[in-house]
Design an enzyme around this catalytic site. Structure first.
Site, mmCIF file in Angstrom:
data_model
loop_
_atom_site.group_PDB
_atom_site.id
_atom_site.type_symbol
_atom_site.label_atom_id
_atom_site.label_comp_id
_atom_site.label_asym_id
_atom_site.label_seq_id
_atom_site.Cartn_x
_atom_site.Cartn_y
_atom_site.Cartn_z
ATOM 1 N N CYS A 164 -37.257 33.902 38.088
ATOM 2 C CA CYS A 164 -36.197 34.420 38.958
ATOM 3 C C CYS A 164 -35.239 33.335 39.445
ATOM 4 O O CYS A 164 -34.270 33.636 40.141
ATOM 5 C CB CYS A 164 -36.820 35.164 40.134
ATOM 6 S SG CYS A 164 -37.901 36.497 39.601
ATOM 7 N N HIS A 304 -33.147 34.263 48.894
ATOM 8 C CA HIS A 304 -33.855 34.846 47.758
ATOM 9 C C HIS A 304 -34.566 36.124 48.187
ATOM 10 O O HIS A 304 -34.730 37.048 47.382
ATOM 11 C CB HIS A 304 -34.877 33.856 47.199
ATOM 12 C CG HIS A 304 -35.625 34.384 46.015
ATOM 13 N ND1 HIS A 304 -35.037 34.535 44.780
ATOM 14 C CD2 HIS A 304 -36.903 34.832 45.886
ATOM 15 C CE1 HIS A 304 -35.917 35.042 43.932
ATOM 16 N NE2 HIS A 304 -37.063 35.235 44.570
ATOM 17 N N GLU A 315 -39.861 31.602 52.623
ATOM 18 C CA GLU A 315 -38.473 31.122 52.667
ATOM 19 C C GLU A 315 -38.060 30.819 54.106
ATOM 20 O O GLU A 315 -37.352 29.834 54.368
ATOM 21 C CB GLU A 315 -37.542 32.152 52.041
ATOM 22 C CG GLU A 315 -36.122 31.660 51.854
ATOM 23 C CD GLU A 315 -35.276 32.580 50.999
ATOM 24 O OE1 GLU A 315 -34.153 32.175 50.624
ATOM 25 O OE2 GLU A 315 -35.718 33.717 50.688
ATOM 26 N N LYS A 336 -30.457 41.428 47.963
ATOM 27 C CA LYS A 336 -31.326 42.203 47.066
ATOM 28 C C LYS A 336 -31.696 43.549 47.699
ATOM 29 O O LYS A 336 -32.149 44.453 46.996
ATOM 30 C CB LYS A 336 -32.584 41.414 46.722
ATOM 31 C CG LYS A 336 -32.343 40.221 45.802
ATOM 32 C CD LYS A 336 -33.643 39.518 45.463
ATOM 33 C CE LYS A 336 -33.418 38.301 44.582
ATOM 34 N NZ LYS A 336 -32.747 37.198 45.295
ATOM 35 N N HIS A 341 -33.792 43.444 42.652
ATOM 36 C CA HIS A 341 -34.033 42.088 42.160
ATOM 37 C C HIS A 341 -33.748 42.031 40.663
ATOM 38 O O HIS A 341 -34.481 42.598 39.854
ATOM 39 C CB HIS A 341 -35.473 41.691 42.453
ATOM 40 C CG HIS A 341 -35.773 40.258 42.183
ATOM 41 N ND1 HIS A 341 -34.827 39.356 41.742
ATOM 42 C CD2 HIS A 341 -36.934 39.544 42.288
ATOM 43 C CE1 HIS A 341 -35.380 38.170 41.597
ATOM 44 N NE2 HIS A 341 -36.655 38.264 41.915
ATOM 45 N N PHE A 402 -41.485 32.836 39.569
ATOM 46 C CA PHE A 402 -42.865 32.690 39.137
ATOM 47 C C PHE A 402 -43.021 31.357 38.392
ATOM 48 O O PHE A 402 -42.173 30.969 37.595
ATOM 49 C CB PHE A 402 -43.254 33.818 38.175
ATOM 50 C CG PHE A 402 -43.553 35.138 38.832
ATOM 51 C CD1 PHE A 402 -43.449 35.305 40.202
ATOM 52 C CD2 PHE A 402 -43.942 36.231 38.069
ATOM 53 C CE1 PHE A 402 -43.732 36.528 40.796
ATOM 54 C CE2 PHE A 402 -44.231 37.459 38.650
ATOM 55 C CZ PHE A 402 -44.119 37.610 40.010
#
Length: 414
Positions: A164, A304, A315, A336, A341, A402
């Site tokens: 991502c 994010h 975050e 998002k 996403h 990831f």
């Protein structure tokens, strides 16, 4: 001396609109794009909704040959990059084609092509009747290759893959090649078409996605106490990055300048972000240092934040490492909540949001968050509900993927 790098063109195809302007109008209006899945029968899946590109007709953009030869993720890439190149006004007749390149990202590549071909083989008579286009449609680098072929760009050309954080990685690489004088223009960004049974099913089985099937539009709710996972999206975002001197010389419209970028690794877990946000904090710190800035200079952060219970707070913890709990001027939002996403394309469409926010001096909202998690420190200002007017001269875009990938890009008004 390093060259300055600016953004002179942008393009988007997304669940909220098939052009950058349509996308931006929906973002400013605070619209949700989540709805029941139409790409396949999801009735037996744990999650049965997503943020799909609406009413997509490839033949409205591409000829029959290109459609036959490409997976949906490449079609999205071609459409978004066409818009960005047109927006930039770049004319290859005025420059050396070896000075024009493409660095494009995709986290999954041609997932639908892979599923279709393997399923056909397994369910058939056992004879390998694979299409000669199987491999070209499948491989993740084909989007960058096709953009190059379509436009005659003969310079740097490759694909980034960092889950991502993918399209921020692509933007960062393009920025660095132009800074170093290895290119004058690079089309960059990312595309993803992951709403397929296998891809969607894999994420669903991990219980990473929201299961709020009774109310999809409010399912993505970053920082809400009742958040239960992300909502998958699809599409593409494209930027034209250009050497500043060339852009000025040809009288190009400049959306903003890239002044810093950085990547770090969490070295912690296959899928989870570090709970203390150590790697994310260092990536932000390094990107800002490259821009000769600190967190105190930032006006807006596009987070994010995907609406997962653990990821959102890691975050926040990363940001608190930079601010030390001091209330600073920057405001932040998690868009998002509207787009879903887009995985490897997320950073690119969020870069567009940062740049248009600077252009219009507005900060788009985080929607659907009804009760803010008390773990969000009161020194941090999350824009909730509606777009606000605010001075935005410096914007930062955060992406995490990831594998522990952290990718940060900093933009500045010119």
């Amino acid at each position: 001396m390093l060259n300055r790098v600016v953004v002179t063109g942008m393009g988007v195809i997304s669940p909220l609109g098939a052009t950058a302007s349509a996308f931006w109008r929906a973002i400013v209006a605070g619209e949700s794009s989540a709805a029941p899945i139409t790409h396949f029968d999801a009735s037996e899946f744990r999650t049965r909704f997503a943020c799909e590109v609406k009413d997509f007709n490839a033949s409205a953009y591409l000829d029959r040959g290109d459609i036959k030869r490409t997976d949906l993720f490449t079609q999205y890439a071609l459409i978004a990059s066409d818009e960005a190149i047109k927006d930039s006004g770049i004319d290859l007749k005025d420059m050396d084609p070896f000075d024009a390149g493409v660095i494009w990202g995709s986290g999954q590549g041609g997932m639908q092509t892979f599923e279709d071909q393997v399923t056909e083989y397994v369910n058939g008579d056992g004879k390998p009747r694979f299409s000669p286009f199987f491999v070209p449609k499948l491989i993740a680098n084909m989007a960058s290759g096709m953009i190059s072929i379509r436009n005659g760009y003969m310079g740097i050309n490759y694909t980034t893959v960092s889950a991502c954080a993918t399209s921020n990685t692509a933007i960062m690489d393009a920025y660095n090649y132009i800074r170093l004088g290895q290119a004058k223009v690079i089309v960059t960004g990312g595309s993803e078409a992951p709403i397929t049974p296998a891809s969607f099913g894999g994420f669903s089985s991990m219980k990473a996605m929201s299961a709020r099937n009774d109310d999809p539009k409010t399912a993505s709710r970053p920082f809400d106490v009742e958040r239960d996972g992300f909502v998958m999206g699809e599409g593409a975002g494209a930027l034209v990055l250009e050497d500043y001197e060339q852009a000025v010389k040809r009288g190009a419209h400049i959306y903003g300048e890239i002044v810093g970028a950085s990547m770090t690794a969490d070295a912690y877990h296959m899928t989870a972000t570090h709970p203390e946000g150590i790697g994310a904090a260092k990536a932000m710190e390094k990107a800002l240092a490259e821009a000769s800035m600190s967190i105190k200079d930032v006006d807006y952060i596009n987070l994010h934040a995907t609406s997962t219970p653990v990821g959102d707070l890691s975050e926040i913890n990363a940001l608190l490492k930079l601010t030390q709990g001091e209330k600073l001027k920057f405001k932040m939002s998690a868009t998002k909540s509207m787009t879903g996403h887009l995985l490897g394309a997320a950073g690119a469409v969020e870069a567009v949001i940062c740049l248009l926010g600077m252009r219009d001096q507005v900060i788009p909202p985080t929607i659907n968050t009804q009760q803010l998690d008390p773990a969000v420190h009161d020194s941090l200002s999350v824009v909730l509900g509606e777009t606000i007017d605010a001075p935005v001269k410096v914007a930062m875009s955060n992406t995490f993927g990831f594998g522990g990938h952290n990718g940060i890009v900093v933009f500045k008004a010119v």
